[in-house]
Scaffold this motif. Sequence first.
Motif, mmCIF file in Angstrom:
data_model
loop_
_atom_site.group_PDB
_atom_site.id
_atom_site.type_symbol
_atom_site.label_atom_id
_atom_site.label_comp_id
_atom_site.label_asym_id
_atom_site.label_seq_id
_atom_site.Cartn_x
_atom_site.Cartn_y
_atom_site.Cartn_z
ATOM 1 N N UNK A 303 -1.698 55.424 -4.153
ATOM 2 C CA UNK A 303 -1.402 56.128 -2.904
ATOM 3 C C UNK A 303 0.079 56.463 -2.784
ATOM 4 N N UNK A 304 0.915 55.493 -3.099
ATOM 5 C CA UNK A 304 2.359 55.710 -3.015
ATOM 6 C C UNK A 304 2.795 56.851 -3.925
ATOM 7 N N UNK A 305 2.251 56.881 -5.131
ATOM 8 C CA UNK A 305 2.604 57.952 -6.091
ATOM 9 C C UNK A 305 2.188 59.324 -5.566
ATOM 10 N N UNK A 306 0.974 59.406 -5.026
ATOM 11 C CA UNK A 306 0.457 60.688 -4.547
ATOM 12 C C UNK A 306 1.251 61.187 -3.343
ATOM 13 N N UNK A 307 1.580 60.297 -2.409
ATOM 14 C CA UNK A 307 2.346 60.693 -1.232
ATOM 15 C C UNK A 307 3.737 61.202 -1.640
ATOM 16 N N UNK A 343 -6.032 54.964 5.272
ATOM 17 C CA UNK A 343 -7.472 54.780 5.443
ATOM 18 C C UNK A 343 -8.114 54.202 4.184
ATOM 19 N N UNK A 344 -7.709 54.676 3.018
ATOM 20 C CA UNK A 344 -8.285 54.207 1.757
ATOM 21 C C UNK A 344 -8.030 52.715 1.551
ATOM 22 N N UNK A 345 -6.828 52.258 1.874
ATOM 23 C CA UNK A 345 -6.494 50.840 1.706
ATOM 24 C C UNK A 345 -7.285 49.980 2.683
ATOM 25 N N UNK A 346 -7.351 50.389 3.930
ATOM 26 C CA UNK A 346 -8.123 49.624 4.922
ATOM 27 C C UNK A 346 -9.603 49.622 4.582
ATOM 28 N N UNK A 347 -10.054 50.685 3.915
ATOM 29 C CA UNK A 347 -11.459 50.797 3.519
ATOM 30 C C UNK A 347 -11.833 49.737 2.491
ATOM 31 N N UNK A 348 -10.922 49.421 1.581
ATOM 32 C CA UNK A 348 -11.182 48.383 0.590
ATOM 33 C C UNK A 348 -11.384 47.033 1.289
ATOM 34 N N UNK A 349 -10.556 46.752 2.274
ATOM 35 C CA UNK A 349 -10.715 45.514 3.045
ATOM 36 C C UNK A 349 -12.075 45.472 3.735
#
Length: 416
Positions: A303-307, A343-349
């Motif tokens: 995510x960090x790379x894409x942003x 959202x993607x990170x919270x989705x993993x949780x």
Amino acid sequence: MTAFKLVLKKISPEQWFMGSVLLVNGGNYLYNLFLGRILGPAAFAEAALLVTLLLVLSFMGMTFQLATAKFAVIFADEEWQNFRNKIYKQASYVGLVIGLLILVFAKKLQIIFNTESHWMFVVFAIGIPCYFFMSVNRGTFQGQLKFNKLSITYQTEMWSRLLITIALIYLVPLQPGILVALGILISFLFGLFPSDVKGLSFKKVGEMLPENTKKVSQFIWLTACYELTQIIINNSDVLLVKHYFNALDAGLYASLALIGRVVYFVAWMFVMLLLPTVVQKQKDGEPTAPILFKYVSYISLLSACIVVVCYLFPDLIITLMFGDAYISVAGLLWQYALATSLFAISNIFAYYFLSLDHYVPVILSGLLGMSQVLLVAFFHENLEMVVHMQIIAMTILLVVQLIYFINKKKISKKIE
């Protein structure tokens, strides 16, 4: 040649699946890029609407897939066969009902979403029962860790949709929305290959043990609730923009959403691997948190790379992928990617907790999902404001998920 074969043997089924998902995501991007460039912003808005509606409906399809995957790990022998017959039957009935509803309300949908024709919804509706049947088939492969077959089903669906839609647009003189819907319908049929239907019966559905029936019902209902909130969070913005803004702005926003969601689609790959692994480790009495940390680390780094890339080269990315007609939304690209990353990170949780039968995150996600809809509904003076409302909602969602995880770990340590 021998060295190449040795390398192939060392690649695990999970790694094959991850590579396959990346290829599928790449193919889906080609599909959308083709539609965006050929059709132009206004017509692309209708094509993007159909894809978004499919994602909206996928909350039910994914519910059946995840339930099948989970209980394919837990059940065995006769209990598995009874569950399998039941889940296929239920999924088929739900698909038929939803398809009929869309057929009945096709003209209403045309008015709501400002489309040229209602026939695109009619064609789309015909394929829905097949989509639900396909979802259960994929869940079987996922739960039984047959990642090679699972990969093939996604490949056949993606490539057929890409190639057939291109052929239809060039060869058939109908409205683009109808042709895109027809391509989606045909791709569902291809997505049924391969299928695991040996011994399947809708007539001879045996009774499951009462305690297992309760577990299945509880998981399906709560997973459906979570999938619904996930779909609301991830797709309501496109639908609301299509409703509140003109066709040009809606098409521009659709292109923005397509690029920015690359993080979410890659994160989905890890969810497919996460659920059966966590369920199996819980069943074996092994710690499950390391699996969560591994996948959260992967998604956070990606995510960090894409942003960062979207922040540094927005004009280049928009121009290469869609063309100069879409350049006006380039400045919003990194911001949309940030919202999707959160959202993607919270989705993993959330999927981690769902695998462990912890359902509080489902309720939290539902509340925050609706808050995003309300924020966009009340604050939509321009496209920039729509994106900012999503960043606010997704930041709160991730913070809440982290607080819940930390509290759960503290409680577990006290019990020990």
